[in-house]
Design an enzyme around this catalytic site. Structure first.
Site, PDB file in Angstrom:
ATOM      1  N   GLU A   1       0.728  -1.267  -0.168  1.00 58.33           N
ATOM      2  CA  GLU A   1       0.002  -0.146   0.197  1.00 58.33           C
ATOM      3  C   GLU A   1       0.868   0.977  -0.175  1.00 58.33           C
ATOM      4  OE1 GLU A   1      -2.968   2.539  -0.256  1.00 58.33           O
ATOM      5  OE2 GLU A   1      -3.080   0.297  -0.361  1.00 58.33           O
ATOM      6  N   GLY A   2       1.861   1.239   0.448  1.00 58.07           N
ATOM      7  CA  GLY A   2       2.949   2.391   0.492  1.00 58.07           C
ATOM      8  C   GLY A   2       3.344   2.630  -0.854  1.00 58.07           C
ATOM      9  N   HIS A   3       3.816   1.664  -1.743  1.00 53.16           N
ATOM     10  CA  HIS A   3       3.966   1.977  -3.218  1.00 53.16           C
ATOM     11  C   HIS A   3       2.676   2.650  -3.714  1.00 53.16           C
ATOM     12  CE1 HIS A   3       7.155  -1.300  -2.220  1.00 53.16           C
ATOM     13  NE2 HIS A   3       7.651  -0.536  -2.783  1.00 53.16           N
TER      14      HIS A   3
ATOM     15  N   SER B   1       8.661  -3.644   2.028  1.00 51.65           N
ATOM     16  CA  SER B   1       9.062  -5.011   1.461  1.00 51.65           C
ATOM     17  C   SER B   1       9.377  -6.164   2.364  1.00 51.65           C
ATOM     18  CB  SER B   1       9.347  -4.882   0.060  1.00 51.65           C
ATOM     19  OG  SER B   1       8.671  -4.152  -0.798  1.00 51.65           O
ATOM     20  N   ARG B   2      10.482  -5.466   3.160  1.00 49.99           N
ATOM     21  CA  ARG B   2      11.140  -6.383   3.918  1.00 49.99           C
ATOM     22  C   ARG B   2      10.336  -6.844   5.342  1.00 49.99           C
ATOM     23  NH1 ARG B   2      15.660  -3.072   1.872  1.00 49.99           N
ATOM     24  NH2 ARG B   2      17.357  -4.552   0.885  1.00 49.99           N
TER      25      ARG B   2
END
Length: 277
Positions: A31-33, A183-184
């Site tokens: 969602e951040g992207h 992502s990590r």
């Protein structure tokens, strides 16, 4: 949405576009992207995204090989956001020859904080961003504040190379418990995921102390690092810095705008975060 891997095809597709908004990513989109894509649309049209896991910014003992690659799912998400082009080059597409020329950020900004603990990281970032900018030639590009130092370095690079691209800063997107999306985060075990929001909690404690008038920054930094270490974290840094240049504030900087930045390992996963003060 067109998915393009060739630089020449990308340039043909974008020829005549002078308001392109660009969002570079390494994929495994969350969602951040997607919030970056929406912000990009507010500042330009069409929106172009890229997915490329850039070997140049990974150290020899880092997670290049296991970095999550989820291209099919990423394409579906970008289609729902009405992205015009996804530029998804292979390593051979983007680096058809050994990349002998590199972009080195200035030492005062590139060798501190993340640069100290990840030597060569920002050199790799600057090199790939410069190459992607050359390929896309956007009017604006969107970078998240989650990677605060990266944002500053890229913005300075674009200014100093007179690139015709405005850098737009996007706010960090957090989960409901305060953990910054990354992502990590998928590397975290269940117990680690439950513990992970403590990093943001310590940043909030530092910010609250500074806003309450605390000027002994070293004391609050060390207290926050000790609190994390006591819970099993391995903190690399928690640092109060000036937003303008990421240098430590001095007595002459009473009115400077500040940010507190952190990096720490939880188990095998290294997390970064920051809060503006």
């Amino acid at each position: 949405m067109k998915v393009i891997s060739s630089i020449h095809e990308l340039r043909d597709q974008l020829r005549g576009q002078n308001r392109t908004a660009f969002v570079p990513t390494m994929g495994n989109l969350h969602e951040g992207h997607l919030s970056l894509m929406r912000l990009a649309r507010q500042h330009g049209d069409p929106v172009v995204a890229s997915i490329f896991v850039n070997r140049l910014q990974f150290g020899p003992n880092e997670d290049f090989d296991k970095y999550p690659r989820t291209m099919e799912a990423d394409i579906e998400k970008l289609q729902k956001e009405n992205v015009y082009v996804l530029f998804a080059p292979t390593e051979k597409d983007l680096y058809p020859e050994p990349q002998e020329y590199r972009v080195h950020p200035p030492h005062d900004l590139g060798d501190i904080l993340e640069g100290e603990f990840r030597p060569g990281f920002f050199q790799g970032v600057c090199t790939v961003v410069m190459k992607l900018m050359s390929c896309v030639q956007p009017r604006v590009a969107v970078f998240g504040k989650k990677d605060y130092q990266q944002l500053m370095i890229v913005r300075r690079m674009c200014n100093q190379f007179a690139l015709p691209t405005d850098i737009i800063a996007a706010e960090t997107v957090r989960d409901t418990d305060g953990l910054a999306l990354s992502s990590r985060n998928r590397y975290l075990q269940a117990a680690e995921r439950a513990e992970a929001p403590k990093l943001a909690a310590e940043l909030n404690r530092v910010r609250d102390a500074v806003l309450s008038g605390e000027r002994d920054f070293a004391k609050v930094e060390q207290a926050a690092m000790a609190a994390l270490a006591a819970r099993g974290w391995q903190p690399d840094y928690i640092a109060v810095r000036k937003r303008s240049d990421l240098l430590p504030p001095g007595p002459q900087d009473a009115n400077a705008q500040l940010v507190v930045l952190a990096a720490a390992k939880l188990g095998a996963t290294r997390l970064i975060d920051n809060l503006e003060i």
